[in-house]
Write a protein that holds these residues in place. Structure first.
Motif, PDB file in Angstrom:
ATOM      1  N   ARG A   1      16.067   5.659  75.094  1.00  0.00           N
ATOM      2  CA  ARG A   1      15.783   6.068  76.334  1.00  0.00           C
ATOM      3  C   ARG A   1      16.317   7.404  76.663  1.00  0.00           C
ATOM      4  NH1 ARG A   1      18.661   1.460  80.055  1.00  0.00           N
ATOM      5  NH2 ARG A   1      20.315   2.340  78.621  1.00  0.00           N
ATOM      6  N   ILE A   2      15.657   8.010  77.787  1.00  0.00           N
ATOM      7  CA  ILE A   2      16.244   9.530  77.910  1.00  0.00           C
ATOM      8  C   ILE A   2      17.584   9.379  78.421  1.00  0.00           C
ATOM      9  CG2 ILE A   2      15.585  11.247  79.688  1.00  0.00           C
ATOM     10  CD1 ILE A   2      13.346  10.666  77.949  1.00  0.00           C
TER      11      ILE A   2
ATOM     12  N   GLN B   1      15.860  14.174  75.540  1.00  0.00           N
ATOM     13  CA  GLN B   1      15.497  14.897  76.819  1.00  0.00           C
ATOM     14  C   GLN B   1      13.983  14.604  77.109  1.00  0.00           C
ATOM     15  OE1 GLN B   1      14.331  19.198  76.539  1.00  0.00           O
ATOM     16  NE2 GLN B   1      16.114  19.569  78.094  1.00  0.00           N
ATOM     17  N   SER B   2      13.080  14.405  76.122  1.00  0.00           N
ATOM     18  CA  SER B   2      11.695  14.086  76.616  1.00  0.00           C
ATOM     19  C   SER B   2      11.105  13.610  75.282  1.00  0.00           C
ATOM     20  CB  SER B   2      10.841  15.097  77.174  1.00  0.00           C
ATOM     21  OG  SER B   2      10.787  16.242  76.349  1.00  0.00           O
ATOM     22  N   VAL B   3      10.015  12.738  75.532  1.00  0.00           N
ATOM     23  CA  VAL B   3       9.048  12.146  74.517  1.00  0.00           C
ATOM     24  C   VAL B   3       7.687  12.536  75.042  1.00  0.00           C
ATOM     25  CG1 VAL B   3       8.380  10.306  73.170  1.00  0.00           C
ATOM     26  CG2 VAL B   3      10.718  10.501  73.766  1.00  0.00           C
ATOM     27  N   THR B   4       6.947  13.449  74.191  1.00  0.00           N
ATOM     28  CA  THR B   4       5.659  13.740  74.826  1.00  0.00           C
ATOM     29  C   THR B   4       4.744  13.113  73.523  1.00  0.00           C
ATOM     30  OG1 THR B   4       5.572  15.819  73.621  1.00  0.00           O
ATOM     31  CG2 THR B   4       6.294  15.664  75.957  1.00  0.00           C
ATOM     32  N   THR B   5       3.451  13.419  73.870  1.00  0.00           N
ATOM     33  CA  THR B   5       2.441  12.734  72.555  1.00  0.00           C
ATOM     34  C   THR B   5       2.474  13.480  71.320  1.00  0.00           C
ATOM     35  OG1 THR B   5       0.977  14.273  73.735  1.00  0.00           O
ATOM     36  CG2 THR B   5       0.732  12.236  74.547  1.00  0.00           C
ATOM     37  N   ARG B   6       3.368  14.560  71.136  1.00  0.00           N
ATOM     38  CA  ARG B   6       3.273  15.352  70.017  1.00  0.00           C
ATOM     39  C   ARG B   6       4.898  15.279  69.227  1.00  0.00           C
ATOM     40  NH1 ARG B   6       5.349  19.872  67.873  1.00  0.00           N
ATOM     41  NH2 ARG B   6       4.506  21.051  66.241  1.00  0.00           N
TER      42      ARG B   6
ATOM     43  N   ALA C   1      23.342   3.259  72.671  1.00  0.00           N
ATOM     44  CA  ALA C   1      22.796   2.050  72.853  1.00  0.00           C
ATOM     45  C   ALA C   1      23.800   0.904  73.383  1.00  0.00           C
ATOM     46  CB  ALA C   1      21.800   1.535  71.793  1.00  0.00           C
ATOM     47  N   ASN C   2      25.073   0.929  72.650  1.00  0.00           N
ATOM     48  CA  ASN C   2      26.045   0.091  72.683  1.00  0.00           C
ATOM     49  C   ASN C   2      27.220   0.910  73.073  1.00  0.00           C
ATOM     50  OD1 ASN C   2      27.932  -1.739  72.809  1.00  0.00           O
ATOM     51  ND2 ASN C   2      28.264  -1.873  70.391  1.00  0.00           N
ATOM     52  N   PRO C   3      27.649   0.839  74.450  1.00  0.00           N
ATOM     53  CA  PRO C   3      28.621   2.191  74.604  1.00  0.00           C
ATOM     54  C   PRO C   3      29.923   2.085  73.930  1.00  0.00           C
ATOM     55  CG  PRO C   3      28.683   0.532  76.250  1.00  0.00           C
ATOM     56  CD  PRO C   3      27.478   0.029  75.352  1.00  0.00           C
ATOM     57  N   ASN C   4      30.227   0.698  73.273  1.00  0.00           N
ATOM     58  CA  ASN C   4      31.416   0.664  72.433  1.00  0.00           C
ATOM     59  C   ASN C   4      31.542   1.388  71.001  1.00  0.00           C
ATOM     60  OD1 ASN C   4      32.368  -0.818  74.747  1.00  0.00           O
ATOM     61  ND2 ASN C   4      31.962  -2.804  73.748  1.00  0.00           N
ATOM     62  N   ILE C   5      32.429   2.246  70.809  1.00  0.00           N
ATOM     63  CA  ILE C   5      32.267   3.026  69.571  1.00  0.00           C
ATOM     64  C   ILE C   5      33.660   2.679  68.841  1.00  0.00           C
ATOM     65  CG2 ILE C   5      32.303   5.384  68.299  1.00  0.00           C
ATOM     66  CD1 ILE C   5      30.915   6.189  70.829  1.00  0.00           C
ATOM     67  N   ARG C   6      33.580   2.424  67.398  1.00  0.00           N
ATOM     68  CA  ARG C   6      34.823   1.972  66.767  1.00  0.00           C
ATOM     69  C   ARG C   6      35.371   3.116  66.123  1.00  0.00           C
ATOM     70  NH1 ARG C   6      35.843  -2.462  61.781  1.00  0.00           N
ATOM     71  NH2 ARG C   6      34.971  -0.602  60.768  1.00  0.00           N
ATOM     72  N   GLN C   7      36.570   3.557  66.144  1.00  0.00           N
ATOM     73  CA  GLN C   7      37.217   4.553  65.262  1.00  0.00           C
ATOM     74  C   GLN C   7      38.442   4.038  64.625  1.00  0.00           C
ATOM     75  OE1 GLN C   7      36.626   8.197  65.547  1.00  0.00           O
ATOM     76  NE2 GLN C   7      34.748   7.523  66.440  1.00  0.00           N
ATOM     77  N   LYS C   8      38.672   4.791  63.406  1.00  0.00           N
ATOM     78  CA  LYS C   8      39.664   4.366  62.477  1.00  0.00           C
ATOM     79  C   LYS C   8      40.431   5.422  61.989  1.00  0.00           C
ATOM     80  CE  LYS C   8      36.725   3.705  58.278  1.00  0.00           C
ATOM     81  NZ  LYS C   8      36.250   2.669  57.220  1.00  0.00           N
TER      82      LYS C   8
ATOM     83  N   LYS D   1       9.767   7.149  81.270  1.00  0.00           N
ATOM     84  CA  LYS D   1      10.174   7.665  82.499  1.00  0.00           C
ATOM     85  C   LYS D   1      11.661   7.577  82.848  1.00  0.00           C
ATOM     86  CE  LYS D   1       5.974   9.432  83.427  1.00  0.00           C
ATOM     87  NZ  LYS D   1       5.898  10.743  83.557  1.00  0.00           N
ATOM     88  N   ASP D   2      12.133   6.125  82.275  1.00  0.00           N
ATOM     89  CA  ASP D   2      13.432   5.765  82.749  1.00  0.00           C
ATOM     90  C   ASP D   2      14.575   6.726  82.278  1.00  0.00           C
ATOM     91  OD1 ASP D   2      13.928   2.965  80.244  1.00  0.00           O
ATOM     92  OD2 ASP D   2      12.866   4.992  80.240  1.00  0.00           O
ATOM     93  N   GLU D   3      15.628   6.952  82.840  1.00  0.00           N
ATOM     94  CA  GLU D   3      16.643   7.769  82.457  1.00  0.00           C
ATOM     95  C   GLU D   3      17.856   7.006  82.449  1.00  0.00           C
ATOM     96  OE1 GLU D   3      17.149  11.366  85.046  1.00  0.00           O
ATOM     97  OE2 GLU D   3      14.987  12.199  84.506  1.00  0.00           O
ATOM     98  N   LYS D   4      18.897   7.536  81.436  1.00  0.00           N
ATOM     99  CA  LYS D   4      20.190   6.775  81.499  1.00  0.00           C
ATOM    100  C   LYS D   4      20.922   7.349  82.474  1.00  0.00           C
ATOM    101  CE  LYS D   4      22.776   4.901  78.319  1.00  0.00           C
ATOM    102  NZ  LYS D   4      22.450   3.204  77.856  1.00  0.00           N
ATOM    103  N   ASN D   5      21.661   6.285  83.200  1.00  0.00           N
ATOM    104  CA  ASN D   5      22.566   6.439  84.319  1.00  0.00           C
ATOM    105  C   ASN D   5      24.034   6.659  83.695  1.00  0.00           C
ATOM    106  OD1 ASN D   5      20.434   6.398  86.028  1.00  0.00           O
ATOM    107  ND2 ASN D   5      20.370   4.112  86.262  1.00  0.00           N
TER     108      ASN D   5
END
Length: 453
Positions: free
Chosen positions: A242-243, A257-262, A291-298, A449-453
């Motif tokens: 998503r954006i 940032q954006s996705v166009t036809t090109r 996509a999944n907000p949880n990130i694993r670190q080690k 069109k939808d944006e990440k909140n």
């Protein structure tokens, strides 16, 4: 002198052409003699005067020869006059050969070439086109009305298709493209009728029959463009990101940032815009970090063989559980990885909310705090053992007891809080703000069109 030599070949060539043209004119205007197939009769059956009068009337009626003159003596027909067409001269000569009583024909008719700047043919052609246009005005008017009606029907078709497909298709780009595709048959039929009414039947058949061929030619010529266009359709339907999402694709990473036809535009953490063709994005592996907000670190920490592994695990786990940036679910883990040359290596696993905090900053804080806790618990973290070989041995000198007394080494205490780690917020949020403020494409061109909140 050099200029004269430069233009000399052109002048010679022009003179040669003129000489050939003059020679051609001389050849055309040279009198010709031709014998007929009739026998020479001593007693003439047709008088020379009758032949002369009849052939003069023929030339007058045909109007092929200008200023015609006809003379007949003893059956020999002499023709004089001029024309601007060599075919007329030949026609008169053939007609004279077929005339009864003519024994031979002397053709002195001249062929005069038209003037070089004669605009009369062009004017006549223009008048012919004008007459044709006037006669075609009714057809053109009707064709124009059909064209306007076709445009209106196409608009209505797009509106109805948009309304009908809008209930099933939520993607604006796919909806707009599908509605326009449904209007294509209306446009093709309208153009066929317009060309048919205007008399361009062959062109009308070409439009209808060549639509598939034209599509094939365009597909081959614009293969890359068509590939990107189709990839943009698939991306807008499948929505792998998503954006505002932070993605990694084809060696690039940044905020979408954006996705166009090109192509797709992403902004890196350095603030740079990267335009990636949609075909590359669709063919490559996409890593959507947000996509999944949880990130694993080690990270790995080594303790001495004399220290308690269980104690070290409990201390490290307590540090993790007491920190607000570490998620309780999934729960953190402290596991033994392997036995090194001088240390027992322990791996520390923990999860971070990537939307709120920076995973790299939290990892830095955990390494610092666990080291502090191990130091306070007297848990050694030795370096890897190294074997040093001295072939000639080592000479040891024993010093007096007074000289061997050394002051104890005082370790610096590690603070609980660190100014560097005071702000653990995610840097991606700042990039999202910059991306929204520095758009490269218009909002209407964005397929997602939808944006990440």
């Amino acid at each position: 002198m050099n200029n004269i030599l430069k233009w000399l070949p052109l002048l010679l060539f022009s003179g040669l052409l003129l000489a050939q043209e003059d020679e051609s004119n001389i050849t055309e205007n040279k009198p010709s003699w031709s014998d007929t197939a009739q026998q020479i009769i001593v007693n003439q059956t047709v008088a020379d005067q009758a032949i002369q009068q009849r052939f003069a009337n023929i030339l007058k009626i045909s109007a092929r020869i200008q200023d015609p003159e006809v003379e007949v003596t003893e059956g020999v027909l002499v023709l004089n006059g001029w024309t601007d067409d060599a075919a007329d001269k030949k026609w008169v000569e053939e007609a004279a050969n077929r005339t009864e009583g003519v024994i031979a024909v002397v053709n002195n008719i001249e062929v005069r070439l038209g003037e070089q700047w004669d605009l009369d043919p062009a004017f006549k052609e223009a008048m012919t086109l004008y007459d044709q246009f006037i006669r075609a005005l009714p057809k053109i008017s009707i064709a124009l009305m059909v064209l306007i009606l076709t445009w209106v029907l196409a608009k209505i078709t797009v509106a109805l298709a948009t309304r009908g497909l809008g209930r099933k298709v939520s993607n604006p780009f796919v909806l707009r493209m599908g509605a326009r595709l449904l209007a294509v048959p209306v446009v093709v039929i309208g153009l066929y009728l317009v060309l048919k009414l205007t008399g361009l039947t062959n062109l009308a058949l070409t439009v209808v029959g060549g639509t598939g061929i034209l599509g094939l030619v365009i597909g081959i010529a614009f293969k890359d463009i068509a590939e990107n266009f189709l990839a943009s359709i698939l991306i807008s339907i499948q929505r792998p990101f998503r954006i505002g999402d932070y993605i990694l694709v084809d060696g690039h990473e940044g905020v979408v940032q954006s996705v166009t036809t090109r192509g797709t535009v992403i902004m890196t953490l350095e603030g740079n815009h990267i335009h990636i063709p949609n075909a590359i994005i669709y063919k490559n592996t996409i890593v959507n970090v947000t996509a999944n907000p949880n990130i694993r670190q080690k990270f790995t920490v080594g303790i001495g063989y004399d220290d308690s592994i269980t104690n070290a695990q409990q201390i490290a786990l307590a540090v993790l559980l007491n920190h607000e940036a570490i998620l309780k679910e999934p729960e953190p883990q402290v596991l033994v990885d392997n036995l090194g040359a001088a240390t027992v290596n322990i791996i520390v696993y923990f999860w971070v909310d990537g939307q709120k905090n920076s995973a790299s900053k939290v990892k830095s804080a955990m390494i610092r705090l666990i080291k502090k806790a191990f130091d306070e618990a007297k848990i050694l973290m030795p370096d890897e053992a190294r074997e040093v070989v001295f072939p000639e041995g080592i000479r040891i000198i024993q010093d007096s007891a007074e000289d061997t007394v050394k002051e104890p080494v005082v370790k610096s205490s590690e603070p609980q809080d660190n100014a560097v780690e005071a702000d653990l917020s995610n840097d991606v949020d700042e990039i999202r703000k910059q991306s929204a403020e520095n758009q490269l494409s218009k909002a209407d061109d964005n397929l997602i069109k939808d944006e990440k909140n």
